[in-house]
Each structure stands twice: as C-alpha cells, then as structure tokens.
Write a protein that holds these residues in place. Structure first.
Motif, mmCIF file in Angstrom:
data_model
loop_
_atom_site.group_PDB
_atom_site.id
_atom_site.type_symbol
_atom_site.label_atom_id
_atom_site.label_comp_id
_atom_site.label_asym_id
_atom_site.label_seq_id
_atom_site.Cartn_x
_atom_site.Cartn_y
_atom_site.Cartn_z
ATOM 1 N N PRO A 44 0.788 -1.240 0.000
ATOM 2 C CA PRO A 44 0.000 0.000 0.000
ATOM 3 C C PRO A 44 0.819 1.289 0.000
ATOM 4 O O PRO A 44 0.452 2.244 -0.676
ATOM 5 C CB PRO A 44 -0.835 -0.131 1.274
ATOM 6 C CG PRO A 44 -1.022 -1.603 1.446
ATOM 7 C CD PRO A 44 0.274 -2.221 0.988
ATOM 8 N N ALA A 45 1.930 1.345 0.737
ATOM 9 C CA ALA A 45 2.717 2.583 0.767
ATOM 10 C C ALA A 45 3.269 2.904 -0.619
ATOM 11 O O ALA A 45 3.266 4.062 -1.056
ATOM 12 C CB ALA A 45 3.855 2.465 1.781
ATOM 13 N N VAL A 46 3.741 1.893 -1.326
ATOM 14 C CA VAL A 46 4.307 2.086 -2.662
ATOM 15 C C VAL A 46 3.200 2.433 -3.664
ATOM 16 O O VAL A 46 3.367 3.321 -4.514
ATOM 17 C CB VAL A 46 5.082 0.827 -3.102
ATOM 18 C CG1 VAL A 46 5.500 0.918 -4.566
ATOM 19 C CG2 VAL A 46 6.302 0.623 -2.214
ATOM 20 N N LEU A 47 2.072 1.754 -3.560
ATOM 21 C CA LEU A 47 0.968 2.030 -4.489
ATOM 22 C C LEU A 47 0.439 3.456 -4.311
ATOM 23 O O LEU A 47 0.139 4.147 -5.289
ATOM 24 C CB LEU A 47 -0.159 1.012 -4.287
ATOM 25 C CG LEU A 47 0.189 -0.436 -4.675
ATOM 26 C CD1 LEU A 47 -0.938 -1.385 -4.280
ATOM 27 C CD2 LEU A 47 0.475 -0.558 -6.166
ATOM 28 N N LYS A 48 0.336 3.914 -3.060
ATOM 29 C CA LYS A 48 -0.083 5.304 -2.809
ATOM 30 C C LYS A 48 0.909 6.273 -3.436
ATOM 31 O O LYS A 48 0.531 7.255 -4.079
ATOM 32 C CB LYS A 48 -0.133 5.577 -1.301
ATOM 33 C CG LYS A 48 -1.365 5.075 -0.587
ATOM 34 C CD LYS A 48 -1.287 5.514 0.871
ATOM 35 C CE LYS A 48 -2.164 4.650 1.747
ATOM 36 N NZ LYS A 48 -1.985 4.950 3.178
ATOM 37 N N LEU A 49 2.186 5.986 -3.230
ATOM 38 C CA LEU A 49 3.229 6.849 -3.772
ATOM 39 C C LEU A 49 3.163 6.878 -5.292
ATOM 40 O O LEU A 49 3.329 7.928 -5.921
ATOM 41 C CB LEU A 49 4.591 6.336 -3.296
ATOM 42 C CG LEU A 49 5.802 7.246 -3.414
ATOM 43 C CD1 LEU A 49 5.554 8.598 -2.769
ATOM 44 C CD2 LEU A 49 7.011 6.579 -2.774
ATOM 45 N N SER A 50 2.903 5.733 -5.905
ATOM 46 C CA SER A 50 2.813 5.669 -7.371
ATOM 47 C C SER A 50 1.636 6.490 -7.883
ATOM 48 O O SER A 50 1.706 7.089 -8.957
ATOM 49 C CB SER A 50 2.691 4.221 -7.840
ATOM 50 O OG SER A 50 1.378 3.715 -7.663
ATOM 51 N N ALA A 51 0.551 6.518 -7.115
ATOM 52 C CA ALA A 51 -0.639 7.268 -7.543
ATOM 53 C C ALA A 51 -0.411 8.776 -7.451
ATOM 54 O O ALA A 51 -0.668 9.518 -8.402
ATOM 55 C CB ALA A 51 -1.843 6.859 -6.694
ATOM 56 N N PHE A 52 0.083 9.231 -6.300
ATOM 57 C CA PHE A 52 0.299 10.665 -6.133
ATOM 58 C C PHE A 52 1.508 11.154 -6.936
ATOM 59 O O PHE A 52 1.583 12.323 -7.305
ATOM 60 C CB PHE A 52 0.441 11.022 -4.651
ATOM 61 C CG PHE A 52 -0.884 11.106 -3.940
ATOM 62 C CD1 PHE A 52 -1.610 12.289 -3.919
ATOM 63 C CD2 PHE A 52 -1.418 10.002 -3.314
ATOM 64 C CE1 PHE A 52 -2.831 12.372 -3.288
ATOM 65 C CE2 PHE A 52 -2.653 10.059 -2.666
ATOM 66 C CZ PHE A 52 -3.363 11.248 -2.652
ATOM 67 N N GLY A 53 2.443 10.244 -7.215
ATOM 68 C CA GLY A 53 3.608 10.611 -8.004
ATOM 69 C C GLY A 53 3.513 10.178 -9.452
ATOM 70 O O GLY A 53 4.524 10.183 -10.165
ATOM 71 N N ALA A 54 2.313 9.831 -9.915
ATOM 72 C CA ALA A 54 2.153 9.251 -11.261
ATOM 73 C C ALA A 54 2.743 10.142 -12.350
ATOM 74 O O ALA A 54 3.495 9.664 -13.208
ATOM 75 C CB ALA A 54 0.674 8.978 -11.546
#
Length: 401
Positions: A232-242
């Motif tokens: 989840p931490a990486v997926l959140k980061l990927s979304a906000f940093g897309a």
C-alpha cells in the motif's frame, strides 16, 4: 425517455439502475462479453466496495486527481449511502482494520449479483459485444454507432472506464471534449539491479517510502517482491507521483524507512544501548526492532557487517551505515509493474467540461459521464469504486430527468 449507457462496469451499472429507477428505458452497451469484469477480480476476488472514510473532507484526500470535483459529488452520494444501498439489497458489508470495506461473504459475486438483480428488476437491457464506434448529436437525440447496429437515445451516459491509450477516447473527443492523456497509476516499483529482490515475500507493516527530489512520501505496509517494492505505501506513492514518475521515465530513487515512527537520533540511541547491554552478541544474529531476520541480515550485509562481527567490535563507519539502512534505505527504481486486470489510469475526460452537480457535459446537452472515464483516480483501498458509485448515481438520476 430512452437512455444509452456506454460500459457495463461499476459506474455503468449504477448509473443505469438509477436512471431506470426514475422511469427511463435504459440500455447498457458493453464492448466485451464480460460485464462487471473489474468488480469480479478486484480485491483478490473479494471486491473492495468502498472505504470507511465517513467525513467527505477526509475521503477526498485519497484522490490524487479530482479531489475538488469529488468534494461536490460526494455531497449527493457518500460512503454511508453506498453502504445503505448495498445492505438494502441484502449485501452486508464489513470494515477491515485498515478501513477497507468488503462484503461479509468475502466474494465479489455478492456485489455483482446485487447490481445485476437490481438492473433486471428495473428493466435495464444489457447488450454485450456492442463496442461503440461513434456517437453523434442529431438535434434532440443521439445516434450511437456500434459494430452490431446503430441506436438512437435521448440521453447518453458514458462510463467506458479508464484506458491506457488516448485513442480509446476518440469517440468522446469527437463530441468536443478534451482528454487528459492517460498515464498509469497504482503500480509497483521495479528494482532490477537491487539485491533486495532476493528477499521476496518479506513484508513490513508500517514503513515510510519517499521519492528523492520530491516532497512525496507515504506510509503503510511495504512488500518486497521478485521484481521490487510493492504494498500500500508504494501504491499510494505511485498514484500521487504518477505524473512525476512518468516524466522521469520511471527512473528514480526511493528511500525506505522500515518503521515510519523512527527518528534518526532515537535509532542511534537504541542501537548504542543494545551494543552496551550485549557487547559480545553477533550483530547479524540479533534482529532488532521486530524486523524480519532476513531483512535485518540484508541491512547488515549492505552495511558491510560480517556474520562474525560482535557489537563491541563494530567500527563507527559500519554503525552509521547500518543506521542509514534502517532509516533511509535507498533503492534505485527502474520501471514499473501494473496489474493489467486491475489497472487504474490517471487521465481521461477533462473535468473542466463536466458539471460536478449533475455529471452532465457543459458542452453537449444530454451527455453525461461517470466513473474512471473521467480524469479522476483514487489510491488503493476502495476509493475508485466509491467514485464510481457516486458519479454513477448522480449521472443516472440527472440523465433521467
């Protein structure tokens, strides 16, 4: 009133149901042979229906794109409304510790059945293998061209979902709407040259991951996989940093703090205390801070600490390297892995052309949008489905007026 709904996903079904409930004759046109396919496989087949974020002001913070737009949408159909609707159709929901909500059955088929039974009850006609090629406004009606045959509708609701390529939005562009180019969101970080991949299967529950050169940082579980970092931490980061990651061609440095609550000073004090209390213990054989033994050994190896070294003989340089590996372990990211069946895209129909109070186009009267076709996307945890239910509800009730 005859309404055509383009797409048989979550937003398509929900908008069709609410349009039909208001008395309209509703047809869903779906290009594939599988309605609600994403609902079926989401959440590992359990379907993460929504998230227990009952304050809209907190709910909207989970959308990297579309936050202001959704703040107005959620006034009309909230998380509580979602729960009430499904429970009113006989589907009990439960909240998990992280706030995600699933059917008590732990089976996405419960959600599919509720949607399909409601659609059937209200007379919605679902036409599969009817891919839309063109939509034209002709006076006070729309002509929809599919591979099968043409249709005429008084109103149209486009719920065709996200797509990885801008060409997929061609029939919407032809209606005059601008499209924000789609880019991936919600993906894992590939680390092809990093030795950490040999620890695949290891998870830590409460890490913090940040992207070097940005202010982007997210906390939560981190999972080490055979291709790199996920969870989840990486997926959140990927979304906000897309967008940033896209511009970097998915080459970046991620810094991992294996426990988000640590401070560097406290780590140093805790390690020094352990060294003083256990000077003759081998460092690699004494995992600290509840870290998995394999991860602790790896962090020691990366600090060039041998398996024979005891705490009292640890050189200052290796000590500080171990602190750095615990507090800010640097991983070179090269590439990404998206989940093809569950992909989420950033991008889609530009929100400037859509009325957030009704989901109607500001450019074409009688044209509505709902779901992921819009330039809206949420992080993992049920947020994309909540946006689908809320925009679908608004589109459905307003299209049928």
């Amino acid at each position: 009133m005859k309404i055509g709904v383009i797409g048989a996903g979550a937003a398509g079904y929900f908008s069709a149901i609410h349009a039909a409930l208001a008395g309209a004759e509703v047809f869903i046109l779906e290009k594939t042979s599988k309605p609600l396919a994403k609902v079926k496989i989401s959440g590992g087949g359990r379907c993460n229906v929504t998230h227990a974020a009952f304050e809209n002001s907190n709910l909207v913070k989970n959308y990297p794109r579309g936050e202001k737009f959704l703040k107005r949408v959620f006034k009309y159909f909230s998380v509580k409304d979602t729960i009430d609707w499904f429970e009113g159709r006989g589907v009990s929901l439960k909240v998990e510790r992280d706030g995600r909500m699933f059917p008590v059955s732990d089976d996405s088929q419960s959600i599919i059945d509720a949607l399909q039974i409601a659609a059937y009850e209200f007379g919605v006609k679902v036409l599969l293998n009817h891919g839309v090629e063109k939509i034209q406004k002709k006076g006070d009606y729309f002509e929809v061209l599919t591979k099968e045959k043409p249709f005429q509708f008084d109103r149209i609701i486009i719920c065709s979902g996200g797509a990885p390529k801008a060409e997929s939005f061609g029939f919407i562009k032809d209606l005059g709407h601008s499209i924000v180019d789609p880019i991936p969101s919600l993906f894992t970080f590939n680390t092809p040259q990093e030795p950490i991949r040999k620890l695949m299967g290891i998870a830590v529950p409460d890490a913090l991951v940040r992207l070097e050169g940005t202010k982007l940082a997210y906390k939560g579980p981190v999972l080490i996989t055979h291709w790199g970092l996920s969870g989840p931490a990486v997926l959140k980061l990927s979304a906000f940093g897309a967008k940033w990651l896209y511009d970097q061609k998915y080459e970046a440095k991620a810094h991992v703090r294996w426990n988000q609550h640590w401070t560097e000073d406290q780590l140093i004090r805790d390690l020094q205390k352990f060294r003083n209390d256990h000077p003759k213990k081998k460092i690699t054989g004494s995992p600290l801070f509840s870290l998995p033994a394999r991860l602790w050994l790896h962090l020691c190896e990366q600090a060039e600490i041998s398996t024979e070294t005891v705490w009292q003989n640890l050189p200052k340089k290796q000590f500080h390297k171990l602190v750095q590996n615990l507090f800010s372990y640097i991983v070179a990211v090269k590439g990404k892995t998206t989940f093809k069946e569950e992909f989420v895209t950033a991008g889609g129909v530009n929100l400037d052309g859509v009325n957030s109070e009704t989901m109607e186009s500001k450019l074409v009267k009688g044209l509505f949008f709902a779901g992921e076709v819009l330039d809206i996307d949420g992080i993992t945890g049920g947020f994309n489905f909540q946006a689908a239910w809320s925009t679908g509800y608004l589109a459905g009730i307003n299209a049928s007026e």
